[in-house]
Design an enzyme around this catalytic site. Structure first.
Site, PDB file in Angstrom:
ATOM      1  N   TYR A  17     -18.810  -3.669 -72.675  1.00 61.47           N
ATOM      2  CA  TYR A  17     -18.353  -3.863 -71.305  1.00 61.47           C
ATOM      3  C   TYR A  17     -17.408  -5.066 -71.229  1.00 61.47           C
ATOM      4  O   TYR A  17     -16.286  -4.975 -70.734  1.00 61.47           O
ATOM      5  CB  TYR A  17     -19.565  -4.055 -70.388  1.00 61.47           C
ATOM      6  CG  TYR A  17     -19.198  -4.345 -68.955  1.00 61.47           C
ATOM      7  CD1 TYR A  17     -18.499  -3.416 -68.198  1.00 61.47           C
ATOM      8  CD2 TYR A  17     -19.538  -5.557 -68.359  1.00 61.47           C
ATOM      9  CE1 TYR A  17     -18.158  -3.681 -66.880  1.00 61.47           C
ATOM     10  CE2 TYR A  17     -19.212  -5.827 -67.049  1.00 61.47           C
ATOM     11  CZ  TYR A  17     -18.520  -4.896 -66.311  1.00 61.47           C
ATOM     12  OH  TYR A  17     -18.184  -5.167 -65.016  1.00 61.47           O
ATOM     13  N   THR A  76     -13.833   4.765 -69.120  1.00 59.33           N
ATOM     14  CA  THR A  76     -13.494   4.542 -67.711  1.00 59.33           C
ATOM     15  C   THR A  76     -12.746   3.229 -67.554  1.00 59.33           C
ATOM     16  O   THR A  76     -11.716   3.164 -66.880  1.00 59.33           O
ATOM     17  CB  THR A  76     -14.787   4.475 -66.852  1.00 59.33           C
ATOM     18  OG1 THR A  76     -15.534   5.647 -67.083  1.00 59.33           O
ATOM     19  CG2 THR A  76     -14.476   4.339 -65.382  1.00 59.33           C
ATOM     20  N   PHE A  78     -19.969  -0.800 -54.021  1.00 63.33           N
ATOM     21  CA  PHE A  78     -20.552  -1.892 -53.242  1.00 63.33           C
ATOM     22  C   PHE A  78     -19.478  -2.905 -52.808  1.00 63.33           C
ATOM     23  O   PHE A  78     -19.247  -3.116 -51.606  1.00 63.33           O
ATOM     24  CB  PHE A  78     -21.665  -2.516 -54.101  1.00 63.33           C
ATOM     25  CG  PHE A  78     -22.005  -3.927 -53.807  1.00 63.33           C
ATOM     26  CD1 PHE A  78     -22.398  -4.312 -52.535  1.00 63.33           C
ATOM     27  CD2 PHE A  78     -21.946  -4.881 -54.819  1.00 63.33           C
ATOM     28  CE1 PHE A  78     -22.731  -5.635 -52.271  1.00 63.33           C
ATOM     29  CE2 PHE A  78     -22.281  -6.199 -54.561  1.00 63.33           C
ATOM     30  CZ  PHE A  78     -22.665  -6.571 -53.283  1.00 63.33           C
TER      31      PHE A  78
END
Ligand code: UDP
Length: 322
Positions: free
Chosen positions: A149, A95, A11
Site C-alpha cells: 500500500y 487500483t 468517507f
C-alpha cells in the site's frame, strides 16, 4: 469552480463533496462503489451543481469526458484499509497505481490541477517522529503485503511529481494521517469505528499487538478544510503536505477512552498481530506528523480534538448502522 472528486462516495470524498457544495462550487463525483457507498452521497443528490457517475476511473472514455468538463480534480479513489491490503493485495496495487496513472495522464491532456490524496503510510517504519515531508520512506520486505500500500501510494507521488516536473502539470500532494469521523466504516479495519461499535454493543474491544503503538487522529472536517485550502493556494503547487493532528495517543489509551465515553461494559482484549492480520505483520510504533509546512502556507490547524472526534463518532453510530 467545478470540481471532479474521484472516490467521492467514500468517507473523506463525501465530506469533501459536501464542503465544496456548501461554498458554492459545482461537484461531480466518480466512484465505482468498491469501498465507497452511495448512501454517503445520497443526501447531496438534487443539490444545485451536484452530479455523480458510478464508474471505474480506469474507464478512459468516461474519465476523458469528466476531466474535460471540470476545473480541477481531487483524486481520492484508492484501495484503503490495512485489512483489505492484506487480504486483496492485487486489487490494492492495481487500483492505486493504474487509477492514479489514468487520472494524471488525462489531467495532463486537459491541463487540470490534480490534488492527490496520499497517506502517512509512505513514511513506513521510519522511527524519527515527527515526520517532515522530506523524511525517508522506510518500507519493509516485499514479502510483507502491508508495504504494498505504502509503495503503491509512493509510486503515485513519484508519478505526480514527475508530471509536474516534465509536463508542468499543477499537482498538490496531501499525506493524510489517520482521518476519522462520521461515515467511516470499521469494515476495512479502521480502529475508531471498530472500537466504538464494539463498545456500543458491549463486546470486547480488540486491541492489536501490545496496544502501545501510537497514532494521531484527525477529524475529517479539519482534513477537508486543509485539502480545500491547499487546492486554493497557488503556493502549494508542486509540493507535498502532511495533514494531521499532533495529539498522539496509544491504541490502549484510545480503547480506554472509548469505554469511558460510551459508558460501556466492554472488556479490553489484546489480539496478537498474527491473528489480527497475517503471519509476520509489521505495524508502525509511532506515527506523528510535522505540520509546520501547511501551517506556514495556509495557517491550518486542526480544531476538533480527540474527545470531540470520539463524541461525534459515538453519536453517529448511535443513530446509524455503519
Ligand atoms: N487496531 C486495533 N484494533 C482494531 C483495529 C486496528 O488495535 O480492531 C490498531 C492497528 O493495529 C493500528 C492502529 O489500531 O496499530 C490503527 O489502525 P488503523 O487500521 O485504524 O489505521 P493504520 O494506522 O493502521 O493505518
Amino acid at each position: 469552480m467545478k470540481a471532479l472528486i474521484t472516490g467521492g462516495c467514500g468517507f473523506i470524498g463525501s465530506h469533501l463533496a459536501e464542503a465544496l457544495l456548501d461554498r458554492g462550487d459545482a461537484v461531480t463525483v466518480v466512484d465505482n462503489l468498491s469501498t465507497g457507498r452511495f448512501e454517503n452521497i445520497a443526501h447531496l443528490v438534487g443539490r444545485p451543481g451536484f452530479s455523480f457517475c458510478i464508474e471505474n476511473i480506469a474507464n478512459e472514455t468516461v474519465m476523458d469526458r469528466l476531466v474535460s468538463e471540470c476545473d480541477l480534480i481531487y483524486h481520492l479513489a484508492a484501495a484503503v484499509g490495512v485489512e483489505l491490503i492484506v487480504q486483496e493485495p492485487v486489487q490494492v496495487i492495481e487500483t492505486n497505481i493504474k487509477g492514479c496513472e489514468a487520472v494524471l495522464r488525462i489531467g495532463a491532456r486537459y491541463r487540470k490541477k490534480v490534488i492527490l490524496a496520499s497517506t502517512s503510510e509512505v513514511y513506513g517504519k521510519n522511527e524519527s517522529v515527527p515526520f517532515r515531508e522530506d523524511a525517508d520512506s522506510v518500507l519493509g520486505a516485499t514479502t510483507r503485503s502491508r508495504w504494498s500500500y505504502a509503495c503503491s501510494k509512493a509510486m503515485d507521488e513519484f508519478l505526480a511529481l514527475a508530471y509536474a516536473k516534465q509536463l508542468a502539470l499543477p499537482v498538490v500532494i496531501v499525506r493524510l494521517f489517520n482521518t476519522v469521523g462520521p461515515r467511516q466504516t470499521g469494515r476495512y479495519g479502521m480502529v475508531i469505528p471498530r472500537f466504538v461499535q464494539q463498545a456500543l454493543a458491549d463486546q470486547p474491544i480488540t486491541v492489536y499487538g501490545d496496544g502501545q503503538q501510537t497514532r494521531c487522529f484527525t477529524y475529517v472536517g479539519d482534513v477537508v478544510r486543509a485539502i480545500v485550502g491547499l487546492a486554493d493556494a497557488p503556493g502549494a503547487v508542486g509540493q507535498v503536505f502532511n495533514i494531521g493532528s499532533t495529539q498522539e495517543i496509544s491504541i490502549m489509551q484510545l480503547a480506554r477512552r472509548v469505554v469511558e465515553l460510551t459508558g460501556s461494559a466492554s472488556s479490553i482484549t489484546l489480539v496478537p498481530y498474527d491473528q489480527a492480520y497475517e503471519e509476520g505483520f509489521e505495524d508502525m510504533r509511532r506515527r506523528v506528523p510535522d505540520t509546520s509546512k501547511i501551517a506556514q502556507l495556509i495557517g491550518w490547524q486542526p480544531r476538533v480534538d480527540l474527545d470531540g472526534i470520539l463524541k461525534r463518532v459515538i453519536d453517529y453510530f448511535q443513530t446509524h448502522q455503519g
